[in-house]
Design a protein around this motif. Structure first.
Motif, PDB file in Angstrom:
ATOM      1  N   LYS A  50     -36.137  -3.579 -46.884  1.00  0.00           N
ATOM      2  CA  LYS A  50     -35.452  -3.400 -48.172  1.00  0.00           C
ATOM      3  C   LYS A  50     -35.399  -4.692 -48.975  1.00  0.00           C
ATOM      4  N   ALA A  51     -35.728  -5.824 -48.324  1.00  0.00           N
ATOM      5  CA  ALA A  51     -35.738  -7.106 -49.029  1.00  0.00           C
ATOM      6  C   ALA A  51     -37.035  -7.347 -49.791  1.00  0.00           C
ATOM      7  N   ILE A  52     -38.037  -6.487 -49.599  1.00  0.00           N
ATOM      8  CA  ILE A  52     -39.337  -6.674 -50.260  1.00  0.00           C
ATOM      9  C   ILE A  52     -39.220  -6.266 -51.722  1.00  0.00           C
ATOM     10  N   PRO A  53     -39.569  -7.151 -52.643  1.00  0.00           N
ATOM     11  CA  PRO A  53     -39.485  -6.811 -54.071  1.00  0.00           C
ATOM     12  C   PRO A  53     -40.283  -5.551 -54.394  1.00  0.00           C
ATOM     13  N   GLY A  54     -39.664  -4.646 -55.112  1.00  0.00           N
ATOM     14  CA  GLY A  54     -40.338  -3.408 -55.483  1.00  0.00           C
ATOM     15  C   GLY A  54     -40.215  -2.313 -54.453  1.00  0.00           C
ATOM     16  N   GLY A  55     -39.648  -2.658 -53.282  1.00  0.00           N
ATOM     17  CA  GLY A  55     -39.461  -1.652 -52.251  1.00  0.00           C
ATOM     18  C   GLY A  55     -40.761  -1.244 -51.563  1.00  0.00           C
ATOM     19  N   VAL A  56     -40.647  -0.358 -50.591  1.00  0.00           N
ATOM     20  CA  VAL A  56     -41.812   0.127 -49.849  1.00  0.00           C
ATOM     21  C   VAL A  56     -41.799   1.653 -49.824  1.00  0.00           C
ATOM     22  N   SER A  57     -42.852   2.195 -49.252  1.00  0.00           N
ATOM     23  CA  SER A  57     -42.990   3.657 -49.185  1.00  0.00           C
ATOM     24  C   SER A  57     -42.007   4.252 -48.186  1.00  0.00           C
ATOM     25  N   ASP A  58     -42.075   5.574 -48.039  1.00  0.00           N
ATOM     26  CA  ASP A  58     -41.172   6.236 -47.108  1.00  0.00           C
ATOM     27  C   ASP A  58     -41.599   6.004 -45.662  1.00  0.00           C
ATOM     28  N   ALA A  59     -40.750   6.436 -44.739  1.00  0.00           N
ATOM     29  CA  ALA A  59     -40.967   6.189 -43.313  1.00  0.00           C
ATOM     30  C   ALA A  59     -42.279   6.808 -42.821  1.00  0.00           C
ATOM     31  N   ALA A  60     -42.594   7.991 -43.270  1.00  0.00           N
ATOM     32  CA  ALA A  60     -43.811   8.655 -42.812  1.00  0.00           C
ATOM     33  C   ALA A  60     -45.057   7.875 -43.228  1.00  0.00           C
ATOM     34  N   THR A  61     -45.048   7.324 -44.443  1.00  0.00           N
ATOM     35  CA  THR A  61     -46.189   6.534 -44.902  1.00  0.00           C
ATOM     36  C   THR A  61     -46.326   5.257 -44.082  1.00  0.00           C
ATOM     37  N   LEU A  62     -45.207   4.585 -43.794  1.00  0.00           N
ATOM     38  CA  LEU A  62     -45.251   3.380 -42.961  1.00  0.00           C
ATOM     39  C   LEU A  62     -45.767   3.705 -41.565  1.00  0.00           C
ATOM     40  N   LEU A  63     -45.334   4.818 -41.011  1.00  0.00           N
ATOM     41  CA  LEU A  63     -45.829   5.224 -39.698  1.00  0.00           C
ATOM     42  C   LEU A  63     -47.332   5.465 -39.750  1.00  0.00           C
ATOM     43  N   GLY A  64     -47.819   6.025 -40.848  1.00  0.00           N
ATOM     44  CA  GLY A  64     -49.266   6.218 -40.999  1.00  0.00           C
ATOM     45  C   GLY A  64     -50.014   4.907 -40.969  1.00  0.00           C
ATOM     46  N   HIS A  65     -49.457   3.871 -41.611  1.00  0.00           N
ATOM     47  CA  HIS A  65     -50.080   2.542 -41.547  1.00  0.00           C
ATOM     48  C   HIS A  65     -50.134   2.046 -40.101  1.00  0.00           C
ATOM     49  N   MET A  66     -49.080   2.293 -39.351  1.00  0.00           N
ATOM     50  CA  MET A  66     -49.023   1.808 -37.967  1.00  0.00           C
ATOM     51  C   MET A  66     -50.056   2.487 -37.081  1.00  0.00           C
ATOM     52  N   ARG A  67     -50.446   3.679 -37.426  1.00  0.00           N
ATOM     53  CA  ARG A  67     -51.449   4.380 -36.609  1.00  0.00           C
ATOM     54  C   ARG A  67     -52.827   3.724 -36.707  1.00  0.00           C
ATOM     55  N   GLN A  68     -53.007   2.803 -37.667  1.00  0.00           N
ATOM     56  CA  GLN A  68     -54.264   2.054 -37.776  1.00  0.00           C
ATOM     57  C   GLN A  68     -54.165   0.676 -37.111  1.00  0.00           C
ATOM     58  N   ASP A  69     -53.045   0.404 -36.457  1.00  0.00           N
ATOM     59  CA  ASP A  69     -52.860  -0.894 -35.799  1.00  0.00           C
ATOM     60  C   ASP A  69     -53.908  -1.083 -34.707  1.00  0.00           C
ATOM     61  N   LYS A  70     -54.340  -2.333 -34.513  1.00  0.00           N
ATOM     62  CA  LYS A  70     -55.388  -2.628 -33.528  1.00  0.00           C
ATOM     63  C   LYS A  70     -54.964  -2.276 -32.104  1.00  0.00           C
ATOM     64  N   LYS A  71     -53.653  -2.241 -31.833  1.00  0.00           N
ATOM     65  CA  LYS A  71     -53.185  -1.997 -30.470  1.00  0.00           C
ATOM     66  C   LYS A  71     -53.101  -0.515 -30.141  1.00  0.00           C
ATOM     67  N   VAL A  72     -53.341   0.363 -31.112  1.00  0.00           N
ATOM     68  CA  VAL A  72     -53.318   1.799 -30.849  1.00  0.00           C
ATOM     69  C   VAL A  72     -54.418   2.151 -29.846  1.00  0.00           C
ATOM     70  N   GLU A  73     -54.047   2.914 -28.825  1.00  0.00           N
ATOM     71  CA  GLU A  73     -55.017   3.330 -27.801  1.00  0.00           C
ATOM     72  C   GLU A  73     -54.919   4.842 -27.627  1.00  0.00           C
ATOM     73  N   GLY A  74     -56.047   5.517 -27.827  1.00  0.00           N
ATOM     74  CA  GLY A  74     -56.047   6.963 -27.705  1.00  0.00           C
ATOM     75  C   GLY A  74     -55.099   7.628 -28.687  1.00  0.00           C
ATOM     76  N   GLY A  75     -54.904   6.983 -29.828  1.00  0.00           N
ATOM     77  CA  GLY A  75     -54.002   7.526 -30.835  1.00  0.00           C
ATOM     78  C   GLY A  75     -52.536   7.287 -30.546  1.00  0.00           C
ATOM     79  N   LYS A  76     -52.234   6.581 -29.427  1.00  0.00           N
ATOM     80  CA  LYS A  76     -50.840   6.350 -29.031  1.00  0.00           C
ATOM     81  C   LYS A  76     -50.376   4.967 -29.494  1.00  0.00           C
ATOM     82  N   LEU A  77     -49.150   4.922 -29.979  1.00  0.00           N
ATOM     83  CA  LEU A  77     -48.606   3.699 -30.548  1.00  0.00           C
ATOM     84  C   LEU A  77     -48.207   2.693 -29.477  1.00  0.00           C
ATOM     85  N   THR A  78     -48.555   1.433 -29.716  1.00  0.00           N
ATOM     86  CA  THR A  78     -48.153   0.334 -28.846  1.00  0.00           C
ATOM     87  C   THR A  78     -47.333  -0.659 -29.665  1.00  0.00           C
TER      88      THR A  78
END
Length: 377
Positions: free
Chosen positions: A319-347
């Motif tokens: 909430k401290a980021i100027p202009g705010g950020v997207s909703d929780a579902a959108t942020l979770l979608g970004h996390m699914r592209q994280d390099k540590k994801v294995e077999g689609g599972k979050l790390t």
């Protein structure tokens, strides 16, 4: 000036990175950029292609080029725009083409002069140029000196996420010149401090406690700053020596990064709104709050982490980021592209307390989503 710089560099602290026949040293001290020519020549180079950005070029490129030419080296420079937007495939192609135009050969050197963006971009360019050219990292930001210049991770961003295209390409030498930090904007120094604090939060509670006591001296410069940089480099060098390609505990170095990278992707790497170290600071505070919410870490440890980061002037909430950020579902979608994801599972890198971080695999996405919703409420 060269004699004085040489004397200063002789006083540099040396941190070895032990990787067999690819081992190298991190030199930490003052006057090291003036010695880049002598250091490059000692590595057997004839030509050096400097990669830097417009801001760093204005502050440091002339003395580096002077040092290189004084050492009898054929030196050229490729200058890219400052900022995260330069970590792209298009910019990589421009850098590689510039280095080829300068006829940089396999036995020559690419010198990465700049912060984390330049280090990642130049290191990746060196890894693919003629199928591999040596790289000398000369980090000019605190973040780059304690993190991105060490360990051989190089790469660029994709529209799908941060650092998803790259290679492991260890440098031949790292020159961490403390003088360069004297010209760093305060915001950039604070952002780099997040990576320093990270090493205490991973597995060194005594170091974190020392930072809580002495952070003002770290910001002011002098021995306490050099000690903090050296301690951070020793911590990273030890992890890299054990797990070069991040198959095991090197993933711990990503504490805060899963949340942080998602936030960076969400603001489309707009440095005016969020720089990498600020994303890491928010991410580490979130990782501890998430750990507390899961019953893994004491609430007071999560509060302690957030309080220290806030005390030094770093953001600790999305909430401290100027202009705010997207909703929780959108942020979770970004996390699914994280390099540590294995077999689609979050790390995630979570914690049982300050200095007690661990790799948590297959984290329940519904729990992550609920936590993100609470953070944005």
């Amino acid at each position: 000036m060269a004699d004085a710089a040489r004397a200063l560099s002789d006083e540099a602290e040396v941190v070895p990175v032990s990787l067999g026949d690819r081992s190298y040293e991190i030199l930490i001290g003052r006057g090291l950029l003036e010695q880049s020519g002598a250091r490059a020549k000692a590595l057997g180079a004839r030509k050096v292609g400097v990669v830097t950005d417009e801001n760093v070029a204005a502050a440091h490129l002339p003395r580096v080029m002077e040092s290189l030419t004084a050492a009898g080296l054929d030196a050229s420079a490729v200058v890219v725009p400052a900022g995260e937007s330069s970590k792209s495939l298009d910019r990589l192609a421009t850098v590689v083409d510039g280095l080829l135009a300068a006829r940089i050969e396999r036995k020559d050197l690419v010198l990465a002069l700049g912060g984390g963006v330049v280090g990642d971009l130049a290191g990746f360019a060196a890894s693919v140029l003629r199928r591999g050219v040596r790289c000398l990292q000369a980090p000019t930001s605190l973040l780059a000196q304690v993190d991105s210049s060490v360990g051989g991770k190089t790469g660029v961003n994709s529209r799908h996420g941060k650092n998803l295209i790259g290679a492991f390409h260890q440098p031949s030498l790292v020159l961490a010149d403390a003088d360069a930090l004297d010209t760093l904007p305060e915001r950039e120094f604070r952002a780099g401090y997040a990576e320093v604090a990270k090493y205490g939060l991973i597995d060194d509670p005594a170091f974190f406690a020392r930072l809580e006591r002495n952070w003002r001296q770290v910001f002011a410069g002098g021995p306490e700053r050099t000690n903090a940089i050296a301690a951070s480099c020793r911590a990273k060098a030890a992890v890299v020596a054990r797990d070069e390609h991040e198959h095991g505990d090197r993933a711990l170095l990503n504490l805060g990064h899963t949340f942080g990278h998602a936030l960076e992707a969400d603001v489309r790497y707009d440095g005016a709104r969020l720089v990498h170290g600020e994303g890491v600071a928010i991410g580490m505070a979130m990782a501890f709050r998430f750990s507390a919410a899961l019953g893994l870490a004491p609430e007071e440890d999560a509060a302690r982490v957030g309080a220290h980061l806030a005390t030094v002037g770093l953001p600790t909430s999305p909430k401290a980021i100027p202009g705010g950020v997207s909703d929780a579902a959108t942020l979770l979608g970004h996390m699914r592209q994280d390099k540590k994801v294995e077999g689609g599972k979050l790390t995630f890198i979570l914690a049982r307390g300050v200095g007690k971080s661990f790799v948590a695999r297959d984290v329940d996405a519904e729990k992550v989503l609920a936590f993100l919703e609470s953070e944005l409420a």
